[in-house]
Motif scaffolding. Structure first.
Motif, PDB file in Angstrom:
ATOM      1  N   ARG A  27     -10.538 -11.153 -11.474  1.00 21.60           N
ATOM      2  CA  ARG A  27      -9.404 -10.574 -10.763  1.00 21.60           C
ATOM      3  C   ARG A  27      -8.358 -11.651 -10.486  1.00 21.60           C
ATOM      4  O   ARG A  27      -8.628 -12.857 -10.536  1.00 21.60           O
ATOM      5  CB  ARG A  27      -9.869  -9.943  -9.453  1.00 21.60           C
ATOM      6  CG  ARG A  27     -10.301 -10.958  -8.417  1.00 21.60           C
ATOM      7  CD  ARG A  27     -10.710 -10.311  -7.107  1.00 21.60           C
ATOM      8  NE  ARG A  27     -10.925 -11.299  -6.074  1.00 21.60           N
ATOM      9  CZ  ARG A  27     -12.071 -11.934  -5.850  1.00 21.60           C
ATOM     10  NH1 ARG A  27     -13.131 -11.670  -6.608  1.00 21.60           N
ATOM     11  NH2 ARG A  27     -12.162 -12.835  -4.889  1.00 21.60           N
ATOM     12  N   GLN A  63      -6.677  -6.751  -4.870  1.00 27.36           N
ATOM     13  CA  GLN A  63      -6.370  -5.488  -4.180  1.00 27.36           C
ATOM     14  C   GLN A  63      -4.984  -4.955  -4.503  1.00 27.36           C
ATOM     15  O   GLN A  63      -4.645  -3.829  -4.107  1.00 27.36           O
ATOM     16  CB  GLN A  63      -6.521  -5.678  -2.662  1.00 27.36           C
ATOM     17  CG  GLN A  63      -7.950  -5.920  -2.222  1.00 27.36           C
ATOM     18  CD  GLN A  63      -8.874  -4.816  -2.697  1.00 27.36           C
ATOM     19  OE1 GLN A  63      -8.753  -3.655  -2.291  1.00 27.36           O
ATOM     20  NE2 GLN A  63      -9.811  -5.153  -3.582  1.00 27.36           N
ATOM     21  N   GLN A  64      -4.169  -5.736  -5.193  1.00 26.47           N
ATOM     22  CA  GLN A  64      -2.828  -5.276  -5.547  1.00 26.47           C
ATOM     23  C   GLN A  64      -2.910  -4.136  -6.573  1.00 26.47           C
ATOM     24  O   GLN A  64      -3.752  -4.153  -7.469  1.00 26.47           O
ATOM     25  CB  GLN A  64      -1.968  -6.433  -6.090  1.00 26.47           C
ATOM     26  CG  GLN A  64      -2.438  -7.049  -7.392  1.00 26.47           C
ATOM     27  CD  GLN A  64      -3.441  -8.169  -7.208  1.00 26.47           C
ATOM     28  OE1 GLN A  64      -4.267  -8.123  -6.320  1.00 26.47           O
ATOM     29  NE2 GLN A  64      -3.362  -9.184  -8.067  1.00 26.47           N
ATOM     30  N   TRP A  65      -2.031  -3.156  -6.410  1.00 26.27           N
ATOM     31  CA  TRP A  65      -2.004  -2.013  -7.320  1.00 26.27           C
ATOM     32  C   TRP A  65      -1.392  -2.429  -8.657  1.00 26.27           C
ATOM     33  O   TRP A  65      -0.481  -3.251  -8.711  1.00 26.27           O
ATOM     34  CB  TRP A  65      -1.217  -0.860  -6.701  1.00 26.27           C
ATOM     35  CG  TRP A  65      -1.908  -0.310  -5.501  1.00 26.27           C
ATOM     36  CD1 TRP A  65      -1.640  -0.608  -4.186  1.00 26.27           C
ATOM     37  CD2 TRP A  65      -3.000   0.607  -5.484  1.00 26.27           C
ATOM     38  NE1 TRP A  65      -2.502   0.073  -3.363  1.00 26.27           N
ATOM     39  CE2 TRP A  65      -3.351   0.830  -4.133  1.00 26.27           C
ATOM     40  CE3 TRP A  65      -3.729   1.266  -6.478  1.00 26.27           C
ATOM     41  CZ2 TRP A  65      -4.384   1.676  -3.747  1.00 26.27           C
ATOM     42  CZ3 TRP A  65      -4.756   2.115  -6.099  1.00 26.27           C
ATOM     43  CH2 TRP A  65      -5.075   2.309  -4.755  1.00 26.27           C
ATOM     44  N   ARG A  94      -6.297  -0.548  -8.853  1.00 23.65           N
ATOM     45  CA  ARG A  94      -6.041  -1.888  -8.343  1.00 23.65           C
ATOM     46  C   ARG A  94      -6.385  -2.912  -9.427  1.00 23.65           C
ATOM     47  O   ARG A  94      -7.079  -2.601 -10.389  1.00 23.65           O
ATOM     48  CB  ARG A  94      -6.876  -2.150  -7.083  1.00 23.65           C
ATOM     49  CG  ARG A  94      -6.532  -1.233  -5.905  1.00 23.65           C
ATOM     50  CD  ARG A  94      -7.331  -1.644  -4.676  1.00 23.65           C
ATOM     51  NE  ARG A  94      -7.182  -0.697  -3.577  1.00 23.65           N
ATOM     52  CZ  ARG A  94      -6.229  -0.771  -2.641  1.00 23.65           C
ATOM     53  NH1 ARG A  94      -5.344  -1.749  -2.681  1.00 23.65           N
ATOM     54  NH2 ARG A  94      -6.166   0.122  -1.674  1.00 23.65           N
ATOM     55  N   ASN A  95      -5.911  -4.127  -9.234  1.00 21.35           N
ATOM     56  CA  ASN A  95      -6.200  -5.173 -10.208  1.00 21.35           C
ATOM     57  C   ASN A  95      -7.702  -5.379 -10.390  1.00 21.35           C
ATOM     58  O   ASN A  95      -8.175  -5.575 -11.521  1.00 21.35           O
ATOM     59  CB  ASN A  95      -5.532  -6.485  -9.781  1.00 21.35           C
ATOM     60  CG  ASN A  95      -5.905  -7.635 -10.682  1.00 21.35           C
ATOM     61  OD1 ASN A  95      -6.758  -8.445 -10.318  1.00 21.35           O
ATOM     62  ND2 ASN A  95      -5.286  -7.719 -11.841  1.00 21.35           N
ATOM     63  N   GLU A 140       0.806  -1.219   0.000  1.00 21.85           N
ATOM     64  CA  GLU A 140       0.000   0.000   0.000  1.00 21.85           C
ATOM     65  C   GLU A 140       0.846   1.280   0.000  1.00 21.85           C
ATOM     66  O   GLU A 140       0.313   2.381   0.000  1.00 21.85           O
ATOM     67  CB  GLU A 140      -0.926   0.014   1.227  1.00 21.85           C
ATOM     68  CG  GLU A 140      -1.997  -1.062   1.199  1.00 21.85           C
ATOM     69  CD  GLU A 140      -2.932  -0.870   0.011  1.00 21.85           C
ATOM     70  OE1 GLU A 140      -3.501   0.234  -0.142  1.00 21.85           O
ATOM     71  OE2 GLU A 140      -3.094  -1.825  -0.775  1.00 21.85           O
ATOM     72  N   ARG A 172       1.969   0.898  -6.039  1.00 20.50           N
ATOM     73  CA  ARG A 172       1.097   2.076  -5.979  1.00 20.50           C
ATOM     74  C   ARG A 172       1.943   3.260  -6.446  1.00 20.50           C
ATOM     75  O   ARG A 172       2.474   4.033  -5.662  1.00 20.50           O
ATOM     76  CB  ARG A 172       0.600   2.278  -4.553  1.00 20.50           C
ATOM     77  CG  ARG A 172      -0.595   3.213  -4.424  1.00 20.50           C
ATOM     78  CD  ARG A 172      -1.032   3.308  -2.976  1.00 20.50           C
ATOM     79  NE  ARG A 172      -2.268   4.037  -2.834  1.00 20.50           N
ATOM     80  CZ  ARG A 172      -2.838   4.325  -1.676  1.00 20.50           C
ATOM     81  NH1 ARG A 172      -2.254   3.925  -0.530  1.00 20.50           N
ATOM     82  NH2 ARG A 172      -3.966   4.995  -1.628  1.00 20.50           N
TER      83      ARG A 172
END
Length: 300
Positions: free
Chosen positions: A188, A193-195, A230-231, A122, A271
């Motif tokens: 996904r 949640q990965q950038w 995000r992915n 993050e 990010r």
């Protein structure tokens, strides 16, 4: 300008050749298969050995984009060796040759990748952030940049391009995603949640040209769009653009089992903000993902 290009037959290299040919630049492409260069790289002449340019007029610029595809297959020992040779060792050979020229090129723009930062979680990342060094991909990028930096000892301006996945109508990451997504089988990766930094091919070409043309541009530059997604956001935007659902995620454990350490390319992320790139005055044509995908996927 007189420009030497490595990696000229790849996705970005071919687009650069088309762009520079239209501007009237003189282009050479260092390639293992120089006989294929004229057909693949518009307006360029292929050379098998750098020494073919010895004794000619000085080059104005060298653009170093060579490297075996990093995400095509798992990182076995043999694959790691190939990736290292095609990036680090090739760049060392190139820079050593530049140093032996009576008049070295004024600028070296050398490729790198956002994998330089490793999995940043993050944390906000910019060009002055620390390298990752936790996985092979980040160590590879660090060594790659270090070899390019050696060109400074001969008065060469060095710009390093940390490139995000490039979105193009044919080839690259998007080409791999389109078949399952068009069948409604996309989803996904892991938690989603990965950038996931990205850049449109047209902006990648324009940025390389921009950095070559501006003598004050030196050091690392993030080649990514200013919009951070995000992915899961990327997945949903791609599915909406194609008017398809995206309901079949790829579980984390399957990706790790299938890909090993290389799974960090899919399950990790950055990010990322292109802070130094913005400070150069560069303007993106496609700063937003929805606009970029709409342009790339429009029907001819």
């Amino acid at each position: 300008m007189r420009i030497l290009l490595t990696g000229g037959t790849g996705l970005i290299g071919q687009a650069l050749c088309r762009h520079w040919q239209s501007q009237g630049h003189e282009l050479w492409v260092w390639s293992r298969d120089p006989q294929n260069v004229p057909a693949l790289c518009s307006g360029a002449q292929g050379i098998a050995q750098l020494q073919a340019l010895d004794g000619g007029a000085p080059l104005d610029a060298v653009v170093n984009l060579a490297g075996a595809p990093i995400a095509d297959r798992p990182w076995t020992e043999a694959r790691r060796s190939l990736l290292w040779r095609s990036r680090v060792d090739l760049t060392r050979t190139l820079v050593d040759w530049m140093g032996r020229q009576p008049t070295p090129p004024r600028v070296l723009l050398s490729g790198s990748a956002v994998g330089w930062y490793g999995d940043g979680g993050e944390q906000w990342l910019a060009e002055d952030s620390a390298p990752g060094n936790a996985d092979f991909g980040s160590r590879l990028c660090v060594a790659w940049e270090q070899e390019a930096e050696r060109a400074r000892q001969w008065g060469v301006r060095v710009a390093l391009l940390r490139t995000a996945p490039v979105l193009a109508p044919k080839g690259g990451m998007l080409a791999r995603l389109l078949p399952p997504f068009r069948m409604g089988l996309g989803g996904r990766l892991g938690s989603g949640q990965q950038w996931m930094p990205w850049i449109h091919l047209d902006d990648q070409v324009a940025l390389i040209d921009h950095l070559l043309q501006h003598d004050a541009c030196s050091g690392p530059y993030n080649a990514c769009a200013p919009e951070v997604v995000r992915n899961a956001d990327f997945t949903q935007t791609l599915a909406r653009t194609l008017h398809r659902p995206a309901v079949l995620p790829a579980p984390t454990w399957i990706l790790r089992l299938a890909l090993g350490e290389m799974s960090v390319l899919l399950l990790g992320g950055q990010r990322l903000v292109p802070r130094r790139t913005q400070e150069t005055g560069f303007t993106w044509r496609y700063p937003q993902l929805s606009v970029a995908l709409a342009h790339l996927l429009q029907k001819p």
